[in-house]
Write a protein that holds these residues in place. Structure first.
Motif, short mmCIF file in Angstrom:
data_model
loop_
_atom_site.label_atom_id
_atom_site.label_comp_id
_atom_site.label_asym_id
_atom_site.label_seq_id
_atom_site.Cartn_x
_atom_site.Cartn_y
_atom_site.Cartn_z
N ALA A 76 -7.45 -2.94 -6.06
CA ALA A 76 -8.60 -2.47 -6.83
C ALA A 76 -8.44 -2.79 -8.30
O ALA A 76 -9.43 -3.02 -9.00
CB ALA A 76 -8.79 -0.96 -6.63
N GLN A 77 -7.19 -2.80 -8.78
CA GLN A 77 -6.95 -3.05 -10.20
C GLN A 77 -5.49 -3.41 -10.41
O GLN A 77 -4.60 -2.90 -9.74
CB GLN A 77 -7.27 -1.79 -11.01
N THR A 78 -5.26 -4.28 -11.36
CA THR A 78 -3.91 -4.55 -11.86
C THR A 78 -4.00 -4.49 -13.36
O THR A 78 -4.76 -5.22 -13.99
CB THR A 78 -3.42 -5.95 -11.42
N ILE A 79 -3.24 -3.56 -13.93
CA ILE A 79 -3.24 -3.42 -15.38
C ILE A 79 -1.80 -3.23 -15.83
O ILE A 79 -1.12 -2.32 -15.38
CB ILE A 79 -4.15 -2.27 -15.84
N GLY A 80 -1.33 -4.16 -16.64
CA GLY A 80 0.07 -4.12 -17.05
C GLY A 80 0.96 -4.33 -15.84
O GLY A 80 0.84 -5.31 -15.13
N ARG A 81 1.82 -3.35 -15.59
CA ARG A 81 2.73 -3.44 -14.45
C ARG A 81 2.36 -2.45 -13.36
O ARG A 81 3.16 -2.13 -12.49
CB ARG A 81 4.16 -3.19 -14.92
N VAL A 82 1.13 -1.98 -13.39
CA VAL A 82 0.66 -1.01 -12.40
C VAL A 82 -0.46 -1.64 -11.57
O VAL A 82 -1.39 -2.23 -12.10
CB VAL A 82 0.16 0.28 -13.07
N VAL A 83 -0.32 -1.49 -10.25
CA VAL A 83 -1.31 -2.02 -9.31
C VAL A 83 -1.94 -0.84 -8.58
O VAL A 83 -1.23 0.06 -8.12
CB VAL A 83 -0.64 -2.97 -8.28
N VAL A 84 -3.26 -0.83 -8.50
CA VAL A 84 -3.98 0.19 -7.75
C VAL A 84 -4.42 -0.43 -6.43
O VAL A 84 -5.10 -1.46 -6.43
CB VAL A 84 -5.21 0.72 -8.53
N LEU A 85 -4.00 0.19 -5.33
CA LEU A 85 -4.32 -0.31 -3.99
C LEU A 85 -5.23 0.67 -3.28
O LEU A 85 -5.11 1.89 -3.46
CB LEU A 85 -3.05 -0.51 -3.17
N TYR A 86 -6.11 0.14 -2.44
CA TYR A 86 -7.03 0.97 -1.65
C TYR A 86 -6.97 0.55 -0.20
O TYR A 86 -6.96 -0.64 0.12
CB TYR A 86 -8.46 0.80 -2.16
N ARG A 87 -6.90 1.53 0.67
CA ARG A 87 -7.03 1.30 2.10
C ARG A 87 -7.79 2.46 2.70
O ARG A 87 -7.39 3.61 2.57
CB ARG A 87 -5.68 1.16 2.80
N ARG A 88 -8.91 2.16 3.33
CA ARG A 88 -9.73 3.19 3.95
C ARG A 88 -8.97 3.81 5.12
O ARG A 88 -8.38 3.10 5.93
CB ARG A 88 -11.04 2.57 4.46
N HIS A 89 -8.97 5.13 5.19
CA HIS A 89 -8.31 5.82 6.29
C HIS A 89 -9.09 5.52 7.56
O HIS A 89 -10.30 5.70 7.61
CB HIS A 89 -8.26 7.32 6.02
N PRO A 90 -8.42 5.07 8.63
CA PRO A 90 -9.15 4.64 9.82
C PRO A 90 -9.85 5.79 10.57
O PRO A 90 -10.90 5.57 11.18
CB PRO A 90 -8.07 3.99 10.69
N ASP A 91 -9.29 6.99 10.55
CA ASP A 91 -9.85 8.09 11.33
C ASP A 91 -10.68 9.06 10.51
O ASP A 91 -11.72 9.52 10.95
CB ASP A 91 -8.72 8.87 12.02
N ASP A 92 -10.19 9.40 9.32
CA ASP A 92 -10.82 10.43 8.52
C ASP A 92 -10.91 10.01 7.05
O ASP A 92 -10.14 10.48 6.22
CB ASP A 92 -10.01 11.73 8.64
N PRO A 93 -11.85 9.10 6.72
CA PRO A 93 -11.94 8.65 5.32
C PRO A 93 -12.36 9.77 4.39
O PRO A 93 -13.27 10.54 4.70
CB PRO A 93 -12.97 7.53 5.37
#
Length: 100
Positions: A76-93
């Motif tokens: 979702a984002q990379t800023i500096g040395r931090v990466v934001v990751l997203y994964r939709r929960h398969p059963d209970d989003p």
């Protein structure tokens, strides 16, 4: 599925208050790091990953490697040395992405 700019902005807002839960060190993306990421995705949909100074790859490359290693994960984002990751929960989003 790729994220739209509105969805990325929504995820950045959700991740703002979070602390990094996975740290990538000098060994890079290892099986242990991927297992830790999978474990963290069991309880949340948005995660921050910190890429340490000694990591062999850049934060951009590390984010792409992690997204490829965990099916359904997107950067979702990379800023500096931090990466934001997203994964939709398969059963209970928990999150409802705008426009999706």
């Amino acid at each position: 599925m790729s994220l739209t700019s509105k969805q990325r902005a929504f995820l950045r807002a959700q991740a703002h208050r979070l602390k990094p839960v996975v740290h990538i060190g000098s060994a890079g993306v290892t099986e242990a790091a991927v297992a830790s990421l999978l474990d963290a995705f069991n309880t949340r949909e948005v995660l921050k990953v910190r890429v340490q100074e000694g990591a062999p790859d850049s934060a951009y490359d590390t984010g792409d490697q992690l997204a490829a290693a965990v099916p359904g994960t997107q950067v979702a984002q990379t800023i500096g040395r931090v990466v934001v990751l997203y994964r939709r929960h398969p059963d209970d989003p928990e999150l409802k992405l705008p426009g999706g």
